[in-house]
Design a protein around this motif. Sequence first.
Motif, PDB file in Angstrom:
ATOM      1  N   ILE A 401       0.847  -1.275   0.047  1.00 31.92           N
ATOM      2  CA  ILE A 401      -0.048   0.078  -0.037  1.00 31.92           C
ATOM      3  C   ILE A 401       0.823   1.378   0.062  1.00 31.92           C
ATOM      4  CG2 ILE A 401      -1.721   1.459   1.671  1.00 31.92           C
ATOM      5  CD1 ILE A 401      -3.049  -1.240   2.055  1.00 31.92           C
ATOM      6  N   LEU A 405       1.133   4.192  -2.944  1.00 31.18           N
ATOM      7  CA  LEU A 405       0.974   5.505  -2.361  1.00 31.18           C
ATOM      8  C   LEU A 405       2.163   6.382  -2.870  1.00 31.18           C
ATOM      9  CD1 LEU A 405      -1.578   6.087  -0.689  1.00 31.18           C
ATOM     10  CD2 LEU A 405      -0.077   6.241   1.374  1.00 31.18           C
ATOM     11  N   ILE A 435      -5.209   5.370  -8.957  1.00 29.30           N
ATOM     12  CA  ILE A 435      -5.978   5.533  -7.735  1.00 29.30           C
ATOM     13  C   ILE A 435      -7.124   4.465  -7.834  1.00 29.30           C
ATOM     14  CG2 ILE A 435      -7.691   6.741  -6.457  1.00 29.30           C
ATOM     15  CD1 ILE A 435      -5.629   9.258  -7.179  1.00 29.30           C
ATOM     16  N   PHE A 438      -6.060   0.669  -7.797  1.00 31.67           N
ATOM     17  CA  PHE A 438      -5.557   0.426  -6.286  1.00 31.67           C
ATOM     18  C   PHE A 438      -6.889   0.344  -5.561  1.00 31.67           C
ATOM     19  CE2 PHE A 438      -4.702   2.881  -2.361  1.00 31.67           C
ATOM     20  CZ  PHE A 438      -3.703   1.940  -1.771  1.00 31.67           C
ATOM     21  N   ALA A 439      -7.746   1.260  -5.414  1.00 30.52           N
ATOM     22  CA  ALA A 439      -8.797   1.310  -4.413  1.00 30.52           C
ATOM     23  C   ALA A 439      -9.761   0.277  -4.654  1.00 30.52           C
ATOM     24  CB  ALA A 439      -9.624   2.554  -4.225  1.00 30.52           C
ATOM     25  N   VAL A 440      -9.936  -0.052  -5.739  1.00 27.57           N
ATOM     26  CA  VAL A 440     -11.291  -0.963  -6.068  1.00 27.57           C
ATOM     27  C   VAL A 440     -10.645  -2.473  -5.815  1.00 27.57           C
ATOM     28  CG1 VAL A 440     -12.574  -2.051  -7.772  1.00 27.57           C
ATOM     29  CG2 VAL A 440     -12.461   0.489  -7.551  1.00 27.57           C
ATOM     30  N   ILE A 442      -7.920  -3.645  -4.093  1.00 29.53           N
ATOM     31  CA  ILE A 442      -7.392  -4.041  -2.898  1.00 29.53           C
ATOM     32  C   ILE A 442      -8.564  -3.993  -2.010  1.00 29.53           C
ATOM     33  CG2 ILE A 442      -6.204  -3.254  -0.764  1.00 29.53           C
ATOM     34  CD1 ILE A 442      -3.940  -2.477  -2.427  1.00 29.53           C
ATOM     35  N   GLY A 443      -9.643  -2.961  -2.445  1.00 26.88           N
ATOM     36  CA  GLY A 443     -10.773  -2.987  -1.538  1.00 26.88           C
ATOM     37  C   GLY A 443     -11.874  -4.256  -1.566  1.00 26.88           C
ATOM     38  N   ILE A 446     -10.168  -7.208   0.224  1.00 21.54           N
ATOM     39  CA  ILE A 446     -10.320  -7.103   1.582  1.00 21.54           C
ATOM     40  C   ILE A 446     -11.761  -6.981   2.270  1.00 21.54           C
ATOM     41  CG2 ILE A 446      -7.907  -6.396   2.151  1.00 21.54           C
ATOM     42  CD1 ILE A 446      -8.759  -3.672   2.657  1.00 21.54           C
ATOM     43  N   LEU A 448     -14.123  -4.656   1.224  1.00 23.19           N
ATOM     44  CA  LEU A 448     -14.793  -3.293   1.261  1.00 23.19           C
ATOM     45  C   LEU A 448     -15.540  -2.738   0.081  1.00 23.19           C
ATOM     46  CD1 LEU A 448     -12.015  -1.514   3.490  1.00 23.19           C
ATOM     47  CD2 LEU A 448     -14.359  -2.592   4.456  1.00 23.19           C
ATOM     48  N   CYS A 449     -15.187  -3.426  -0.948  1.00 25.20           N
ATOM     49  CA  CYS A 449     -15.874  -2.951  -2.193  1.00 25.20           C
ATOM     50  C   CYS A 449     -16.554  -4.187  -2.847  1.00 25.20           C
ATOM     51  CB  CYS A 449     -14.875  -2.500  -3.226  1.00 25.20           C
ATOM     52  SG  CYS A 449     -14.122  -0.706  -2.776  1.00 25.20           S
TER      53      CYS A 449
END
Lengths: 489, 613
Positions: A401, A405, A435, A438-440, A442-443, A446, A448-449
Motif C-alpha cells: 500500500i 501511495l 487510484i 488500487f482502491a477497487v 484492494i478494496g 479485503i 470493502l468494495c
Amino acid sequence: MDSSRGNQSLFQNIDWLTVILYLVLVVTGVFCIYAASYDFDDASIFDFNEFSGKQLTWIGLAFVIGLVILLIDWRVYETYAYPIYILLVIILFLTIFIGTPIKGSRSWIAIGSTIRLQPAEFAKFATALALAKLFNSYNFVLNQKASNYYRALLIIFLPVLLIIAQRETGSALVYFSLFLVLYREGMSGIVLLAALFAVTFFVVAVKFTDTLLLGIPMGEAAVLIMIMMLIVGMVAIYAKNALVARNIFLGFVGSGIIVAAFAFFGLVLNGYVYFLVMITAALVYCFITMWQVKTRQVTFIISATVVSVVFLFLVNFGFNSVLEPHQQLRIKVVLGIEDDLRGAGYNVNQSKIAIGSGGLYGKGFLNGTQTKLKYVPEQHTDFIFCTIGEERGFIGTAAVIAAFLFLILRIIRIAERQPRAFGRVYAYCVASYLIFHFAVNIGMVIGLCPVIGIPLPFFSYGGSSLWGFTILLFVLLRIDAGRRDNPAY
Amino acid sequence: MRKDYILEKRKYVIIALLLIVAGIYLVRLFNLQVLDNKYKDVADSNAYLKKAIYPSRGHILDRNDSLIVYNKPTYDIMLVPRDVQEFDTADFCNALNITRDDLIKRFEDMRDKKNNPNYSAYTPQKLFTHLPPEEYGRLQEKLHRFPGFYIQKRNIRQYACNAGANVLGNIREVSQKDIERDPYYSPGDYCGDLGIERSYEEVLRGEKGLEILIRDAHGKIQGKYDNGAHDLSPVPGKNLKLSIDINLQAYGEKLMAGKVGAIVAIEPETGEILALVSSPNYDPNLLVGRDRGKNYSQLVKAPHKPLFDRSIMGAYPPGSTFKPSQGLILRQEGIVSLSTAFPCHRGFISGGLRVGCHRHESPITLKPALRTSCNAYFCWGLKNMLDNNKKRYGTIDNAFETWKKHIVSLGYGYKLGVDLPGENRGFIPNAKFYNKVYNNHWSANTIISISIGQGEVTATPLQIANLSATIANRGWFITPHVVKEIQGDTIRKEYREKRIPKIKRQYFEEVAEGMRMAVTGGTCKRAQFRGVEVCGKTGTAENPHGRDHSAFIGFAPYHEPKIAVCAYIENAGFGATYGVPIGSLMMEKYLFGSISPERKGMEASMFNARTAR
C-alpha cells in the motif's frame, strides 16, 4: 540536435524514483504470481509453463516497450494523440464482434494461437492522450463553455460504452476515475460531493431495510433525515442565513418530537408523509424568506433537495427492479446484508481468510496454504493481493500500500510540475487510473468494495494489464523528461 | 493566474482522498491480520485435514485368561458438509438400504444444532454409524461418486459372554461435557461408560494417532503435511486382566435370577474380587452399536434399575452380618472377655426397651452368640461400652467415637476405594450425628439397634464381604479391586497394600471360630459342603420398605481361606433361606468348579426361586 547529447539529457531528466518504484512493484509481482501458482512440485520461477515464467516474459517485453517509448520523441504522442485514440476506439468496436468469448465477455483479441490482448487495457492510454490533447488546445478552459464538457465527456464515454458492449463492466468503470482529472481542471467540486452523497445515500438506503421507523424502512428514514440536515447545513453555510437555518432546525426537531410522542402512544404517522411534508415546508419557508435576496442559493438548495429525494426513490426502484439478482447479491454481500459464503461471497470470504491468516509477519514465501491450495479463486490475477497478505503478513500488505501511495503521489508531483496542460492532464489521467485500480482491487480483496474484476496494476498476472500500465507510465516519464525542451506556449 | 493557483490547490483534495482510502485499508488490514485471530483458525481448518487414527481399545480378560471383551470393526459414514456436492441420492440410499426420507431426516438431524451442538460445515460429521460389513462393502465401491463422503472404521466392543455387565461397563460416544472435561476427546470419539470401561478409560483407550493431510479447495487430499513429520502413530490401549472369574460371575448371576440383590466374592489374601454380581443384570451386548441409545433408555426405565450396581452402590442395613465386627470391637476394647456372658430371655430388655431374639441358651458368651446370632448379647455389649464405661471413655461421645473408629477401620462408613465408578460409602453415624438427632439426649438404649446392624447403619455388599475377608485373613484386608493386572504396568499401590485395623489377631481367631460354629451347629448349617470347613454368619435385615433382606457372609476354608463372600438378597426373608445357600454355592463353585450332587437340589431351588416383585 546531437542525438547522443539528447539521449544523455534524456537519461538525466528521467524520473528515476518512478522507474525504481515501477521495478519494485513488477518484481514483487512476479514472486507473488510464482507463490500463487506454486503447486508443491518445485517448478522453477522461470518455467515458461508456469504463470510466473510467462509473466517474466511479459515483463521482459514490457521493458523493451518502455525503452522504445523513452527513445521516441515525446511530441509524437501529442501529435498522434487523436489518431491513436481513434485507432483504439475502432479496435474496441471490432472487438465486440471478433473478440474471443471468455467467461461471457468479448474483450480479448487473439493474435495467433498463443497471444491474447485486451484492447481495453490500451484504450486507457489512448483516452488519456486524447483528453490531454483536448485540454492542451489553444485557450481551452473547461469551465468556459458547456461544449468543452461535452467534448471531454465524449472522449471519456466513447470507450466506456464500447467496453460495456464487450460485457467487461469492471474495466469500463475505471474511466469514471477521470472525473478526478476534470475536477483538477476546474469541474465543480459539487459533482464529487454529490457523488459522495449519492454513494452514502445508496449504502444507507439499501443496507438498513429490515427495521422500520414510522412504518418506512429505517435506511430510507435515515436518508430523509440526512436530507433534512443537508437543508439546514446549506442554508447556514451556503446561503449564510443562520436565523432561517435555526428556525428550520427547530421546526424539524420539534415536529420530530411530536411525531415520536404520538407514535409512542400508538398513533403512528406514515413516515413518507411526515418527512415529505416537513421537507416541503422547509423549502417553502426558504423560498419565502430568502428568494428576494439570495435567488441563486435558494434555487440551488431547492434543486439539490429535490434531486436528493428523487434519487432516494430511484435507488429503491433501481436496486429492486433494474439490477439483476446476482448484482443485487454482490452488493448485499459487500454491505454485509447477506452472507453467501458458497456463492457471491465465496471469493471475498476466502481472500479474507487468506489475508487474515497471514498475521503480522506472514507465513513466509511459498508457505501460504490458502493461496497454494487454490482456496482463493483468481489468485494470480485479480486476487493477487491475497498472496502478499498470507505470505508476507501485515508488514507486506502495508508495504505494498505504501509503495502504491508513493507512486501515485510521485505521479501527482510530476503532474503539477508540467509546464503545459498536455503533460499535466495526461499525468493526472495516469494517477486517476492507478487510484481507481488500487482502491477497487484492494478494496474488493479485503471485502470493502463489491467484486469488480479489475487487476492490481503491475502485480496481477497478465500481459495486457502490465503492458497497458507500462505504456501509461513510460509515456508519462518521457513527457516529463522532455518538459524542459518546450516550455509552455 | 490566480484561477490556476486555486485549481492547483485541488491536488490536495485528490491527495487527501487517496490518503483516506489508504488509511481505511490499512486499518482494515491491521484488523484482519493482526487483531482478529479467527481467520488463522479457519485457514488451518481449510488447509489441514487433521485425521485421527484411532488406536484399538485394550482387551479385557478374566482371571483365568479367557477373553471376555474384545473389539469388532464397524463403519461410520462421515461427511464434510461443505465438500458435499450434488449426488445421486437414489444410488446412495440403495447402497444403504434406506429411503430418501430417512436420508433427508438424517441430514436434518445432523444440522440441528440442538442435537448436534458441534455441527460445522467445515468439520467431519457423522451421517450414519455402525454400518455392518456388507453395507460397508456396497457403499465403498460407490464412494467415489459421492464427493465429501468418506467411511471411517471404528471399533466397538464385543462381549464373549453375557455376564458382568455391571463390572465391565460399556463404551459410548463422548458428550459435550466429556469434551469440555478432557481435551483428549473430540466429537464422535468413544469413551468408557460405567464399570471398568469408565474407571480404566485412560488405560484402555490408548493414545489417538494423528495424520495431518493437506486438502485443496476442492476437498482433494494433496498429500501429507510436511511428509508426515508431524503425524503421530496411535498407541494401542492396554489389555486388562480382571480378578473376576467370569464363570463364577455368570454362576452368581444365574443364582440371582429373579431376585434383587448382590453377591460379592473376594479372594481374602489379595483383595481381588472374584465375582461382583448385581441383580437384576443385563446383557452387555445391549449397549453396543446402533441400538445403544434405545436400549439404554429402556434399561434406565426398567424395574429394579439394572444399571444400578447394587454390589457397590446399594447401601443396605447389614443386619446380623454386622455382629462379627461388634464382637471384634467388644473384645479389643476389653468390654467382654471370652467368658463374659449376657442374659438373653428371648431378647434384650432394658429400661422399657426390648429387642427380640429367638430361643437359645442363656446366659451366653461371644462364640455361641455368633453361632446363634443372639441379638441380646451384642446389645448388652454395646450398652456396656457406651453407658457403663465412664471411667474408661469419660463421656458417651468418646465411647461412641471409639466404636466408630474401629468400625471405620474395618472398612465401613467410607468408600473402600474399589476400582469401579459410583461406589457408595454406606453410613456409620458419629456422636455428633446423634447429638443433633436426639438433641444431646441419647444413651446406648437410644441407638442400641446399630449393634445388630440395624438402625442408622448401612453398608454396601462390598463392605460386608470385605468384613468377611478381613476375618478370613484374621486381621487385615487389601482394598477390594477387580483389575488384577494391567498389560505392561502395575496396578495401583493401594491394591497391593494391607490395611490393618487396630484389633488383635487373637480376637479375629475367636470371631472366626464363632462363625465356624454357626456353620457346624448354628444358623448357617446349610452352608456346609464337601467336608470343607466353612465359616459363616447369617443376616436378616429389617427394613422399612417391606420384607426383611436375606444376607450371608462367609469364608472357606476355615484355615487359609480362599474365598470370602457376601450374598445379599432384597426382601427375601431369613438369611438362612436365601443368603446361606447362595453364598455357600458360590464358595463351592469357586473351590471345586462344580456343585456336589447332594447340593444339586438346593442349587436348583435357588436357580428357580423368584423373590423380586
